[in-house]
Every structure is written in structure tokens, then in C-alpha cells.
Design an enzyme around this catalytic site. Structure first.
Site, PDB file in Angstrom:
ATOM      1  N   HIS A   1     -10.527   2.275  -1.020  1.00  0.00           N
ATOM      2  CA  HIS A   1     -10.511   1.997   0.411  1.00  0.00           C
ATOM      3  C   HIS A   1     -11.339   0.665   0.468  1.00  0.00           C
ATOM      4  O   HIS A   1     -12.298   0.705   0.989  1.00  0.00           O
ATOM      5  CB  HIS A   1     -11.116   3.088   1.216  1.00  0.00           C
ATOM      6  CG  HIS A   1     -10.531   3.666   2.149  1.00  0.00           C
ATOM      7  ND1 HIS A   1     -10.947   4.102   3.434  1.00  0.00           N
ATOM      8  CD2 HIS A   1      -8.985   3.861   2.411  1.00  0.00           C
ATOM      9  CE1 HIS A   1     -10.111   4.634   4.326  1.00  0.00           C
ATOM     10  NE2 HIS A   1      -8.820   4.223   3.457  1.00  0.00           N
TER      11      HIS A   1
ATOM     12  N   HIS B   1       0.956  -1.308  -0.084  1.00  0.00           N
ATOM     13  CA  HIS B   1       0.068  -0.148   0.040  1.00  0.00           C
ATOM     14  C   HIS B   1       0.855   1.238   0.137  1.00  0.00           C
ATOM     15  O   HIS B   1       0.616   2.280  -0.693  1.00  0.00           O
ATOM     16  CB  HIS B   1      -0.838  -0.119   1.181  1.00  0.00           C
ATOM     17  CG  HIS B   1      -2.060   0.985   1.220  1.00  0.00           C
ATOM     18  ND1 HIS B   1      -3.221   1.046   0.551  1.00  0.00           N
ATOM     19  CD2 HIS B   1      -1.822   2.153   1.952  1.00  0.00           C
ATOM     20  CE1 HIS B   1      -3.785   2.051   0.755  1.00  0.00           C
ATOM     21  NE2 HIS B   1      -3.236   2.740   1.511  1.00  0.00           N
TER      22      HIS B   1
END
Lengths: 749, 230
Positions: free
Chosen positions: A87, A42
């Protein structure tokens, strides 16, 4: 360091060895935790970087390219910041807060640069809506976006939603934000000026969201609900105050650098600011405002509490900055300083508890280049063998004993084609008083920027096509995004991309990633839309089952004059044209492979999606834009999911007006291919009769062999007929009914 | 006509209002921070839409305690114009300048839409540019827009002709008596859920809301003040 300790950080033994090498000693627990989040996919893109490097990033319009908080393009005297972020994992666990904080996070990326956020879009994927959990996820995600976006006062102006069983339990929530810079100065993220104070502003720090970046870089397991502490809780009111306070503070000129705290919180902000500036940051945890007692250094450093920023302020000018935040009811404290040693130094109770070279956290990170399969995986090759001839026979009367009327109504009742009004009605689309085109009426959103200058934006992705052919699917996605912008009259400028994939450790998924990037490179080059940044979300798997590879692009375009905009709402008495591959003509760029019709009517996800002719694409789009700019074209809508007939029907619904078309087709035509084949760089446009001859001579000149006149709009039904047979004859009201009730019927039962 | 637009923390339609009063209508406009206590020479005070104090506890209930509200109440008591739109309407009811309350929408979801709104009377500065029973298309955007008042209060509102705007055809949020906007008995304080400022710029689309502001301007020009003598 025991193996379980290491496993908790998500790092491999190899990576641990590399950390020791860079530190010249073993890391302590705190340091290891910091590496764990910063070296997650990430944060450092260790699996995707080799591909991201290939993307075209240059262009005269690009002011800030990849690597910053957001990309910036020149709209023509006004700088526009924009970026997409995912998300997905948090939303799978806690849809409301997961989606809400996704909105908050992408907005911070925008105003960190000094831009005022002006618009939001989203691209969502959910599983089969017959499953109650998927309905709850959809309702929760939409409510979360609505809650955050509406309160923070940024309009949600567009987006896309698709449902497919592959997203069961693994929804995708990609959010894009746009912002306008008040001056040509972009606020840098690079810390500078040894001795300058480092100022912490915004919300207090708590134990929420600890390790969120690592969580987002792992597969979802059955016990994922137990991961809820890794999901943050957002406060849009605080963010609204933070936006106003930051923009006010930046205007003083006393702020030297700014970085938001998103994934990996203080760890990421300190190390990135230091590394980018070639300096170090010493941070005193005792100064950080907290919302809980007894927090340990690791908890401080990994907390992903929302609505926080780190600023570097010019020494001696603190008094110009801090009171602004206090007036907005926000914490603002001096929590450290810029130091000459290029390190992140963490102080806790007067002790140095961590000391790491900043670049070790941000730049000298692992990169994994794997072998790319030389041949498409066997399963994909098998799908490519599929031919429409294997379908049941289709006649002018219909297929499988059902009429074409019935098929059209069934298609409009599919979540992928039905009206999304149930969703966007929950988003404030107009706050800020600049929304020129509201959701649902055109192919892209248009927002006024200054005077008559506007920006158009769209988000597009087609996971099914990408799964069946990643390279063509990616090209088609970029082409469609640009086409959507062209259909409102905007000139496509640049792209932000979000790569949502499964585990890159699986060869076939790594191959998908490679082929998608190859497609992105070709399409972005050909259409002149460089990539200015984006996001990667890997490991989208639930119990080992990967989602469709789902790259999503957000594209922005320039609208020179918002009064010369175009929607898909035609009116009676307009001449109807199809630009691109002529209706009914055989072409490798048109077909039923991967189409919505195949899935919805035959339950088949198969075939090879049609090829994309990028030169043709660019030509068709340019002609559409010119037609709009000249005032000839009154309505425009591109052919995408559902094919040529569904696009036509959508315009009829939007304009509440029908059309009657008589066709002349060869006997051997497969009727379903004729009606529902997708692709072909096609756009339906209408032109007022007075411009018919000038328009047609323009088309003859500029688009020979790639346009057709199909009739004049009017009546209250969509009628397609041959000289002998009626094929489709549907009242617009009936289509509207099926289309409008698609979501309410499923979600309000 | 001097306009003062109050900015509470969390207001988000303050600049939208200023766009209409200052840019489109060219009237002197000041954004007034909620911590101030002096509204100056303002003729029209606007409480804009948004989420003052994040709508925490209850919409508008915290804003009511902002220092500026004392001045807003005095302004209203002096018979001068006060307009509350959306969150501003909620604040006006919490502050006791208008009766009733705004509850969560009937279907418990936020609604952003264009709705039909009927003008109930035109003998007010707010509506003097419209005709009676004119149906306007105005945007709404709220989660708590369901107006409620006790039957006795509702009776008073009807008797006192205080219902200025009603939803026409479809009632989007479940408001009692289709109420979209009400005024105080004197008529100088107006609260409404629809956003007239979002329907005032021809470059964006509809302009049915502009008449409300133009009505004030016309009234002001005619009477050289903002007081009502009904």
C-alpha cells in the site's frame, strides 16, 4: 472519446482500440472506466506478467498457487493461507489510513479463502529520518498499522524496517498476513450455478478510494496531496465483524464462492468471479447499500470503500446466510445473480448501463514485453569496479581516527541496525494467545497453529543490494529469509513476493525487474520454496526519481514442535560457533560491497554485493535446523546487515551477556572487511558444553571446512582481540544503549 | 466453576480467555453473545479485551448499553465474580461497577509490552495464589490504559484496599498511583489492564497470570461457591 478523457483512465490509445475490438463497439464512459482500473498494472500486471510466469510455483506442499486471493500450503495436516500486499502510494499521501487499509486489504485476501487470520507482518521503507516529513510518514504508517491490526484482533508478530534517502516521499508499506483454514476446503472465488444469487455484504459503498488502482499505477507527482480522495478510509471494527460473520457463513455450506472487494471494488469482484467460473454476473446497483446519495454508476463501480465482500450463495439457502451478517450489524443484500452469458452486466435504474465480457476485463488484458538490456547499465558496472583498497587505511586501532568501538556504536545508532522496539511496541503482538516468539528476540516470528505445530514467518528485502546487483540481491534476499526461518528451527516452505519498483518504461528499471526475477527463480528453486503469489507495485517514483528496486519476500516455514524453538538469546557458558564461510576467510560470497558499514561510516553506496552460494546456503541452514531439533543448539542468529561482528553483538545484547574472542589473522587483513563484511551464508550458534563433542563431530562430517569454534560466552563485554592488540572491547550495556535509543532519539525529539 | 465470557462486537480476547478457562483449566465455559440477557448458572463472568464497538465514542461506553450488561450488573450485585480485562476493565468503569476511568496512555501511543506488576493484597480469590508484594510479569496491550480517579475516589480506593495490582518500577501509561487493577469494595468485581490470560500457557512462555485463575478455582473448591464472605 477525447484524448483527455482517455488520459484520465490511464489507458493508451492503443489499449482503447483493443477494447473496441473486444466489445465490437466503442465502450461507453462507464465501461471505459471499468477497463481503466482493470487494465492498470495494479490489477492486471501488464508489465510484470512475463516475469511472474517464470517463477517456480510447484511443490508437494503447495495447495493453492498464484492467481487466487492468497497462496495456501500444507503445514502438515493444517492448511495455511498467506500473502503479501503493498500500500505504497496511499501511504505516501495519507500514511495513517494508507497503511491501515493495507492491513485491512491483505486480511480480506486471507479470510476470503475461509481462513482465520492468525498473524500479520510488515516490511517498511522510509526516507532519511532527519527530514521531518519522513518522520511523520513513519509515525503515521506505524500508527495506522497499529490502529487497524490491534483492533481487528490479529497479532503483528514480525517485520523489517529500513531507512534510506531514496525513499524520501515514497515510503514502502508491504503487509503480509497468515491464516489457518478450519477445514481442508478452500472457498473458491469462481462464481458458479446459473441463477444463484450474488450477495453483497459488509460496509456500505461510498465515493472513497475511487480509482485507487489507477492511482497506485502512476508516478507520484508534486501535487500528490490533491490525490487524497483516492485513498480509502478503513474501519477495523467492521472488518472484525466481517471476519466473524464470513467464517460463520462459510461454515453453513451455503456459500458457493466469495471474493473481497479491494482494488477496483465491484468491478474487480464481479469480473473476476465471473471469469474464473466461466459464467456471468448481473449486478443491480440500485440494490447496493450506499453511504452517500446521488452516486453515479461509475462511482459505484470504481469505489474502493473498504470492508466489503461479494458472495455467491446457493439459491434457496439465502436465509441461512444473510441473518448471520445482520446479527453482526453488517449490510447483506441480494444484489444480482449468476447468469449464463459470460459477461458482467451492470443494471442502474432498470437500465443495462454496462455489458462487458468478463474475460475482457481480467484475462484478455494487455501484456507488455520490452527489450531487456543485454549488459548491466553503465552505472551498475562502475559500482562493480569498486574495491575496499580505495578506503582509508584500517589498523587494529580503527579507521579515520575512530576506534572500532566507536564504529560499532555508530552502526547500532543507524535506523537499519538499531532496535525496532519503538515501532513494534505499538503493535499488539500477542492477541489470539498463540505467539510463541515475540518480535525482537529471534530472526523470525513463530505462532502456534494447532497443538504443538507452529508456523514461522519472516519478511526480508535488501533494496541497496538489489540496486547494486539485482540478481545477486534477489538471491540473497530469498536466502536470508530461509536462513531466518532456519534460525528459529523452522523448515522453509514457500514464498510470497512483493515487487516494488520504479517505472518499467525505463530500460534500466525493466532490466532490474528481469534480473530480480532471474535471481528469485534460482534461489526459490534451490531452496525448495516455491512462490504461491504476491503483488507488484511499479511506478514508485517521485518527480521522476525512482526508489531502489525493492523486492520483498515473505516466507513461511513449518515448526514441527513449538517447544523446540530457538531465539538469539544466548546464555553464559555456551560454546560459540560460526557456521558458513569461516570468519576471516576470503570468499566471493563475503564482502563489503553494498554493506551497511560502507554507507554508515563512509557514506558510500557502492561495490558489488557478494555472490550467493545456494548449495552452501542450503547445507548451512539444514545443519542449523538439525542442531535445533536435536536440542544441541541453544541460540542462533544469522549474519546479515552489519556483518559478522554486528550479528555477534546483537546476540550479546539479546542475551545480555558478553563473549571474549581471541583471533589470529594474517597481517594483510583489512580490519573493516574482517569485522563488517556481509554475506557468506553464515549463522552464529551456541551449544551447551555437554553437546560439544557430538555437535563438533556432526559438523566435521556434514559441514567440512565451513564452521569454526570461537569461544565460550560470558562476561559483560564483547571483546575481540589478537595476541597483541585489543580490537573491540565494549560493555554490552553500552551497545544496548546505542541500539535501544536509535529510534526514540529520532522520533521523540 | 462455570465461566461465561461475554462477546461484544469487536471483542478480540474472548477466545483467548476461553483457551485458558476451558482448555488449560478444564472448566465449563460458554461464550455469551452481548445480545443475550441470561448468564445462566455462571460463577465467573469475564468481560474480555478487545475493541467493543470499535472503541467508538469512548472505550467501553457503547458496550455498557448492550443487553447483557443488565445481567452482568445483577451478577456483580449478587456478589458473584466479574473479571474485566483491558477493554473489559474499561467497560466495568463505564458501567459504574468500578470507579474511575481509563484515559489515553501518557505518550498517546498504543503500548504492547511485558510489564512488572505488583500484587497488593492476597486476601481475595483473585490473588490468593500469590504472595503479598509478589512481582508478576504480565503482558499489556492498550492505547487507553491510563487510570484516573478524583483524589477523593483515589483516597477511598486506598482506604478500602481496592487497589489489587500496581505497576512496579516503570509505570507504562501514566496511571495515577501506578494502578494496574482495582476491585469493588466487596472484592468480587476486578478490573485490570494487564492480560493474565496471555501469561497462562507454558508452551508460549511466562505463566505468571495463571495464578489468578487458579486462585479462583482454589477458592471455589474450598467454599463450593463463588461468593465472598470477607
Amino acid at each position: 472519446m477525447t484524448p483527455p478523457d482517455l488520459a484520465r483512465t490511464g489507458l493508451t490509445p492503443q489499449e482503447y482500440a483493443w477494447i473496441c475490438e473486444q466489445l465490437h463497439r466503442p465502450p461507453n464512459r462507464l465501461e471505459l472506466g471499468m477497463f481503466g482500473v482493470m487494465w492498470s498494472e495494479h490489477c492486471c500486471y501488464k508489465n510484470s506478467k512475463p516475469f511472474l510466469r517464470q517463477l517456480p510455483t510447484q511443490g508437494a506442499q503447495v495447495v493453492v498457487g498464484p492467481g487466487e486471493n492468497a497462496g495456501v500450503v500444507d503445514l502438515g495436516g493444517v492448511y495455511l493461507a498467506f500473502k503479501v500486499e503493498s500500500h505504497n502510494h496511499p501511504s505516501a499521501v495519507e500514511p495513517f489510513q494508507g497503511a491501515a487499509t493495507g492491513v485491512g486489504g491483505i486480511l480480506r485476501d486471507i479470510f476470503t479463502l475461509g481462513a482465520r487470520p492468525i498473524a500479520l507482518l510488515n516490511s517498511l521503507r522510509f526516507g532519511d529520518l532527519h527530514v521531518p516529513r519522513n518522520r511523520a510518514l513513519l509515525a503515521g504508517v506505524v500508527a495506522g498499522i497499529s490502529h487497524y491490526g490491534n483492533c481487528v484482533g490479529v497479532p503483528t508478530v514480525g517485520g523489517e524496517v529500513y531507512c534510506d534517502p531514496v525513499y524520501n516521499g515514497n515510503p514502502l508499506v508491504n503487509v503480509m498476513a497468515l491464516g489457518v483454514l478450519p477445514t481442508p476446503q478452500v472457498m473458491p472465488a469462481a462464481a458458479r450455478g446459473v441463477g444463484n444469487p450474488v450477495v453483497y455484504v459488509g460496509a456500505t459503498t461510498g465515493r472513497d478510494g475511487i480509482g485507487g488502482a489507477s492511482f497506485a499505477s502512476a508516478e507520484l507527482a508534486e501535487d500528490t496531496q490533491a490525490q487524497r480522495p483516492a485513498v480509502q478510509v478503513g474501519d477495523p471494527f467492521l472488518e472484525k465483524c466481517l471476519i466473524e460473520a464470513c467464517l460463520e457463513a462459510f461454515a453453513t455450506g451455503a456459500v458457493v464462492a466469495c471474493q473481497d472487494m479491494g482494488a477496483a471494488g465491484l468491478t474487480c469482484a464481479t469480473s473476476e468471479m465471473a471469469a474464473k467460473g466461466g459464467v456471468g454476473i448481473r449486478l443491480d446497483l440500485d440494490a447496493i447499500p450506499v453511504r452517500e446519495t446521488g452516486m453515479q454508476p461509475l462511482e459505484f463501480m470504481l469505489s474502493e470503500s473498504q470492508e466489503r465482500m461479494l458472495l455467491v450463495v446457493a439459491r434457496g439457502r439465502e436465509a441461512e446466510v444473510l441473518p448471520i451478517f445482520h446479527r453482526w450489524g453488517l449490510a447483506a443484500v441480494i444484489a444480482g445473480e449468476v447468469i449464463a452469458e459470460p459477461e458482467v452486466q451492470i443494471i442502474y435504474k432498470q437500465q443495462m448501463v454496462a455489458q462487458i465480457p468478463a474475460v475482457a476485463l481480467t484475462e484478455n488484458t494487455p501484456i507488455y514485453e520490452r527489450e531487456i538490456l543485454l549488459e548491466p547499465p553503465l552505472a551498475v558496472q562502475t559500482h562493480w569496479q569498486w574495491q575496499p583498497t580505495s578506503l582509508p587505511p584500517a589498523t587494529p586501532a580503527g579507521i579515520l581516527g575512530r576506534s572500532w568501538n566507536d564504529i560499532v556504536l555508530t552502526l547500532f545508532d543507524q535506523p537499519n541496525l538499531g532496535s525496532k522496539r519503538w515501532i513494534y511496541r505499538q503493535y499488539d503482538q500477542q492477541v489470539q494467545n498463540n505467539t510463541v516468539i515475540l518480535p525482537g528476540s529471534a530472526d523470525a516470528a513463530v505462532v502456534r497453529v494447532r497443538g504443538q505445530l507452529g508456523v514461522a514467518a519472516t519478511m526480508d528485502g535488501n533494496g541497496r543490494w538489489v540496486w547494486l546487483d539485482p540478481e545477486r540481491g534477489a538471491m540473497a534476499m530469498v536466502a536470508e529469509a530461509a536462513r531466518n526461518l532456519s534460525c528459529v528451527g523452522a523448515e522453509p516452505l514457500a514464498v510470497t513476493d512483493n515487487l516494488n519498483f520504479g517505472s518499467p518504461e525505463k530500460p534500466e528499471i525493466y532490466w532490474q525487474l528481469a534480473m530480480v526475477c532471474r535471481g528469485l527463480v534460482q534461489a526459490c528453486r534451490a531452496l525448495g520454496t516455491p512462490v504461491t503469489g504476491g503483488n507488484v507495485s511499479l511506478y514508485n517514483e517521485t518527480q521522476g526519481q525512482a526508489i531502489y528496486p525493492t523486492p520483498v519476500v515473505g516466507m513461511v516455514g513449518r515448526v514441527a514442535d513449538i517447544r523446540r524453538r530457538c531465539t538469539m538469546q544466548w546464555q553464559a557458558g555456551q560454546c560459540l560457533y560460526l557456521l558458513g564461510v569461516p570468519w576471516g576467510q576470503d570468499s566471493p560470497t563475503v564482502g563489503l560491497g553494498g554493506s551497511e558499514y560502507l554507507v554508515a561510516i563512509h557514506g558510500l553506496v557502492t561495490g558489488r554485493p557478494p555472490a550467493v552460494d545456494l548449495a552452501q546456503e542450503q547445507r548451512v541452514q539444514r545443519i542449523c535446523r538439525t542442531g535445533i531439533a536435536q536440542g544441541w543448539v541453544q541460540a542462533a542468529h544469522d549474519v546479515s546487515d552489519g556483518g559478522v561482528l554486528i550479528a555477534l553483538a546483537e546476540m550479546a545484547i539479546a542475551g545480555d551477556c558478553g563473549v571474549q574472542i581471541t583471533i589470529n589473522v594474517p597481517l594483510e587483513t583489512r580490519w573493516d572487511e574482517f569485522l563488517f563484511a556481509e554475506g557468506g551464508s553464515r549463522i552464529w550458534v551456541t551449544v551447551v558444553p555437554e553437546y560439544r563433542s557430538v555437535w563438533e563431530s556432526y559438523l566435521t562430517e556434514e559441514l567440512p571446512g565451513a564452521w569454526g569454534f570461537w569461544g565460550v560466552t560470558g562476561g559483560d563485554a564483547l571483546v575481540i582481540q589478537t595476541a597483541h592488540d585489543p580490537i573491540v572491547n565494549l560493555p554490552v550495556a553500552d551497545m544496548h544503549h546505542a541500539w535501544a535509543n536509535c529510534f526514540p532519539r529520532r522520533l521523540e525529539a | 466453576m462455570k465461566c461465561a465470557i461475554v462477546v461484544f462486537p469487536g471483542s478480540n480476547c474472548d477466545r483467548d480467555m476461553a483457551w485458558v478457562t476451558e482448555h488449560i483449566l478444564q472448566q465449563p465455559t460458554r461464550l455469551v453473545w452481548h445480545g443475550e440477557t441470561d448468564l445462566g448458572e455462571a460463577d465467573l463472568v469475564i468481560l474480555p479485551g478487545g475493541f467493543s464497538y470499535g472503541d467508538y465514542l469512548r472505550c467501553g461506553v457503547l458496550a455498557r448499553f448492550s443487553p447483557v450488561m443488565g445481567a452482568v450488573v445483577r451478577h456483580a450485585e449478587a456478589g458473584k465474580w466479574v473479571l474485566g480485562v483491558c477493554n473489559g476493565f474499561q467497560i466495568l468503569t463505564e458501567a459504574g461497577l468500578l470507579p474511575g476511568t481509563l484515559m489515553r496512555n501518557r505518550d498517546l501511543r498504543f503500548i504492547c509490552d511485558q510489564v512488572a506488576v505488583r500484587v497488593e493484597r492476597r486476601d481475595l480469590p483473585w490473588t490468593c495464589q500469590y504472595y503479598v508484594h509478589q512481582v508478576l510479569t504480565l503482558p499489556i496491550a492498550h492505547g487507553e490504559g491510563c487510570y484516573y480517579a478524583e483524589p477523593a475516589v483515589l483516597h477511598e480506593l486506598e482506604q478500602g484496599r481496592q487497589i489489587v495490582f500496581r505497576y512496579h518500577g516503570v509505570n507504562p501509561n501514566g496511571s495515577v498511583a501506578d494502578i494496574a487493577g482495582i476491585c469493588n469494595p466487596q472484592g468480587n468485581v476486578l478490573g485490570m489492564m494487564p492480560h493474565p490470560e496471555r501469561a497462562s500457557d507454558a508452551n508460549l512462555g511466562g505463566t505468571d497470570g495463571l495464578g489468578l485463575f487458579q486462585g479462583l478455582l482454589a477458592w471455589y473448591a474450598k467454599n463450593a461457591c463463588c461468593r465472598l464472605s470477607l
